[in-house]
Design a protein around this motif. Sequence first.
Motif, PDB file in Angstrom:
ATOM      1  N   LEU A  69      40.168  35.347  31.621  1.00 19.06           N
ATOM      2  CA  LEU A  69      38.815  35.857  31.860  1.00 19.06           C
ATOM      3  C   LEU A  69      37.804  34.722  32.032  1.00 19.06           C
ATOM      4  O   LEU A  69      36.888  34.817  32.855  1.00 19.06           O
ATOM      5  CB  LEU A  69      38.388  36.782  30.716  1.00 19.06           C
ATOM      6  CG  LEU A  69      39.263  38.037  30.529  1.00 19.06           C
ATOM      7  CD1 LEU A  69      38.783  38.855  29.336  1.00 19.06           C
ATOM      8  CD2 LEU A  69      39.257  38.904  31.787  1.00 19.06           C
TER       9      LEU A  69
ATOM     10  N   LEU B 231      43.877  38.777  42.506  1.00 23.81           N
ATOM     11  CA  LEU B 231      43.444  39.369  41.234  1.00 23.81           C
ATOM     12  C   LEU B 231      44.499  40.319  40.666  1.00 23.81           C
ATOM     13  O   LEU B 231      44.674  40.427  39.458  1.00 23.81           O
ATOM     14  CB  LEU B 231      42.138  40.145  41.436  1.00 23.81           C
ATOM     15  CG  LEU B 231      40.808  39.424  41.227  1.00 23.81           C
ATOM     16  CD1 LEU B 231      39.669  40.402  41.455  1.00 23.81           C
ATOM     17  CD2 LEU B 231      40.712  38.827  39.840  1.00 23.81           C
TER      18      LEU B 231
ATOM     19  N   ASN C  86      47.005  39.614  37.803  1.00 24.08           N
ATOM     20  CA  ASN C  86      46.576  39.589  36.404  1.00 24.08           C
ATOM     21  C   ASN C  86      46.945  40.878  35.680  1.00 24.08           C
ATOM     22  O   ASN C  86      47.019  40.899  34.444  1.00 24.08           O
ATOM     23  CB  ASN C  86      45.065  39.365  36.314  1.00 24.08           C
ATOM     24  CG  ASN C  86      44.663  37.970  36.739  1.00 24.08           C
ATOM     25  OD1 ASN C  86      45.067  36.982  36.145  1.00 24.08           O
ATOM     26  ND2 ASN C  86      43.862  37.883  37.798  1.00 24.08           N
TER      27      ASN C  86
ATOM     28  N   LEU D 273      38.225  42.433  33.917  1.00 23.24           N
ATOM     29  CA  LEU D 273      38.313  41.499  35.043  1.00 23.24           C
ATOM     30  C   LEU D 273      37.031  41.520  35.865  1.00 23.24           C
ATOM     31  O   LEU D 273      36.477  40.467  36.217  1.00 23.24           O
ATOM     32  CB  LEU D 273      39.515  41.853  35.917  1.00 23.24           C
ATOM     33  CG  LEU D 273      40.903  41.729  35.266  1.00 23.24           C
ATOM     34  CD1 LEU D 273      41.979  42.298  36.186  1.00 23.24           C
ATOM     35  CD2 LEU D 273      41.228  40.278  34.916  1.00 23.24           C
TER      36      LEU D 273
ATOM     37  N   LEU E 125      38.064  33.282  35.559  1.00 24.78           N
ATOM     38  CA  LEU E 125      37.362  34.136  36.528  1.00 24.78           C
ATOM     39  C   LEU E 125      35.850  33.944  36.415  1.00 24.78           C
ATOM     40  O   LEU E 125      35.141  33.839  37.419  1.00 24.78           O
ATOM     41  CB  LEU E 125      37.717  35.607  36.299  1.00 24.78           C
ATOM     42  CG  LEU E 125      39.175  36.020  36.544  1.00 24.78           C
ATOM     43  CD1 LEU E 125      39.383  37.470  36.135  1.00 24.78           C
ATOM     44  CD2 LEU E 125      39.544  35.835  38.004  1.00 24.78           C
TER      45      LEU E 125
ATOM     46  N   SER F  11      34.034  39.869  34.113  1.00 23.34           N
ATOM     47  CA  SER F  11      34.063  38.406  34.198  1.00 23.34           C
ATOM     48  C   SER F  11      33.518  37.918  35.533  1.00 23.34           C
ATOM     49  O   SER F  11      32.893  36.864  35.619  1.00 23.34           O
ATOM     50  CB  SER F  11      35.493  37.897  33.998  1.00 23.34           C
ATOM     51  OG  SER F  11      35.964  38.224  32.713  1.00 23.34           O
TER      52      SER F  11
ATOM     53  N   LEU G  44      46.593  41.137  28.333  1.00 23.62           N
ATOM     54  CA  LEU G  44      45.338  41.769  28.728  1.00 23.62           C
ATOM     55  C   LEU G  44      45.283  43.221  28.264  1.00 23.62           C
ATOM     56  O   LEU G  44      44.221  43.720  27.871  1.00 23.62           O
ATOM     57  CB  LEU G  44      45.157  41.694  30.241  1.00 23.62           C
ATOM     58  CG  LEU G  44      44.587  40.386  30.807  1.00 23.62           C
ATOM     59  CD1 LEU G  44      44.647  40.395  32.322  1.00 23.62           C
ATOM     60  CD2 LEU G  44      43.160  40.165  30.338  1.00 23.62           C
TER      61      LEU G  44
ATOM     62  N   TYR H 172      37.346  35.992  45.299  1.00 27.99           N
ATOM     63  CA  TYR H 172      38.476  36.106  44.368  1.00 27.99           C
ATOM     64  C   TYR H 172      39.694  36.679  45.093  1.00 27.99           C
ATOM     65  O   TYR H 172      39.646  37.763  45.680  1.00 27.99           O
ATOM     66  CB  TYR H 172      38.097  37.008  43.195  1.00 27.99           C
ATOM     67  CG  TYR H 172      37.073  36.385  42.278  1.00 27.99           C
ATOM     68  CD1 TYR H 172      37.467  35.652  41.160  1.00 27.99           C
ATOM     69  CD2 TYR H 172      35.716  36.518  42.538  1.00 27.99           C
ATOM     70  CE1 TYR H 172      36.525  35.070  40.322  1.00 27.99           C
ATOM     71  CE2 TYR H 172      34.767  35.942  41.704  1.00 27.99           C
ATOM     72  CZ  TYR H 172      35.184  35.221  40.593  1.00 27.99           C
ATOM     73  OH  TYR H 172      34.252  34.649  39.766  1.00 27.99           O
TER      74      TYR H 172
END
Length: 597
Positions: A8, A25, A28, A115, A11, A118, A34, A22
């Motif tokens: 995090l 992603l 993740n 996500l 990001l 962040s 997470l 980005y």
Amino acid sequence: MRNPETVLENLKSHAATPDYQYKRLYRNLYNPSLYLMAYQQTYSKPGNMSKGIDGQTFDGMSLKRIHNIIRRLKDYSYQLKPARRTYIPKKNGKLRPLGVPASDDKLIQQVIKMLLESIYEDTFAETSHGFRPERSCHTALSQIKINFTGVKWFIEGDIKSYFDNIDHHILISILRRRIKDEYFISLIWKCLRAGYVENGIYCKPNKGLHQGSPISPLLANVYLNEFDQYMAEFKNAFDRNEKRRRSPEYNRIQNREQHLRKIISKLSDSSKERAEMIRSLKQLRNICVSMSCSDPMDSSYKRIFYQRYADDFIIGIIGSKQEAEQVKDKVSGYLSEQLHLELSQEKTLITHGKEKAQFLGYDITIGRKGTPSKDKLGKLSDRHNGRVKLYLPQDAWLKKLKLYKALKIGNQKGISETWEPCARPDLLYFPDHEIVRIYNWEIQGLYQYYKLADNVSVLNDYYYIMKYSLLKTLAGKHNCSVRKIMQKYFHNGRFQINFSTDGKSKTIYLYDYGFRKQPIIKGRSMKYQSKELTNRLLSHQCEWCGSVDPNVSTHQVRKLSELSGATVWEQKMLQLNRKTLILCPVCHDKLHKGLLN
């Protein structure tokens, strides 16, 4: 597994770079850490034990369940289930629709939220306060208190059915500016298009967000951040001149004052003329204090201010009413054309600064010119003129009394209306100390929200009625008089009840610390540092039989107060003061069959 905090933070480190995009992603979402972090953040909220359309809750959460979610995400076969539609009452008596997602969908949405937060949190405007870390209704009101000084007109903004009218295509186009990962975007599409089930009928609307979904508040802020940016640009174009021109009358008085000072400096200390001059000088100073040094009618000086909390916003304007009406029309046009949103005409009002505008339950007005008083340094000043005043409306605490059924309003001959505290039959079956605890929550809860109000002391009237309602409720429970209840529970001037729990003696007092205006404070942090539940799951040890099993799962209850202590496992949870127990499959199965004793 990569450390979730590191993921995090990485990001977040690129968020302040406007052109940064980005990519990758979606990968993740393969990180079990997470999900454990997301579960740790959400498990304690009672609403997350509500059953979704599949009938499941967070009870039974395990690493095996998380890995099963990840497996389906990896082969892109994961499909979000429709939310279960339910309704909760609003303050105005209407019903607010809520969508309760399936528990696995809640977990995925919480990971997506982490996500996205962040990526976007540091890019949101300072004027946005809803559903954000370190921000609250109080931070929005504090900014109004600081920035809206001298406002002539308020525009009370309310977007009609905001959550139900968010355009999915516009939202996705906003997300695509920064996120170049179509797998991730596709998953958000699935969240938006999952639909809901109401009375057995499946509905799939082409716009709107579910209220009650973990991801909805953040996506709502991403959407209205466009409006925040528009208002920032609008302010740059609208504001004119650094300051107002000086008032000619104020300049004349100041010139007269300087002239008197020169004369006084040349006179002897004992002369009568000097004493008369000093009296005249003081009179001029008092006149100056009661005046504004700038010209309040200077039409060349203009300012616009703006603050937003979720879909409610308020605009303050230093300018004419005609300009306020033009601003309202332009704002309405932008929301309609660019975001496909409509202002609620009955709630979007233009209010003069000397009257009371409403925002977040407070009445907001601009202080009038008053009698000068001495400040902390002993100088005379008119501390209220032009300053923002926040008030607690009488309706706010009167509605609470009616909601709690603590007040009976009647009529008598010669008296238009009488108020009488009354007992609350719905509380008669609670223990005495729990009844006091409930009243304390209701008294302190209202005070904590309105503690910024300049007239918060009016809650003493609310407190009086709640206090005697409590006494009458206890008298009704014990079938005795209020006098006897007071004799039993009042000691040294305070209402207190002694009770025992888990073999320990405790005392609870009725709140009696008064209602003083509190200084403006920052919003509560929404960062979660504890990893207690995560560590217990990762230990793979059953907290009942002590066996080590990689398939341990969490047994969870909505609230500890719902446990009666009738079984040994309930007694253990009450003793540990935990809503969760880590159990192996065998013990968990026995618990649900009523065999775990």
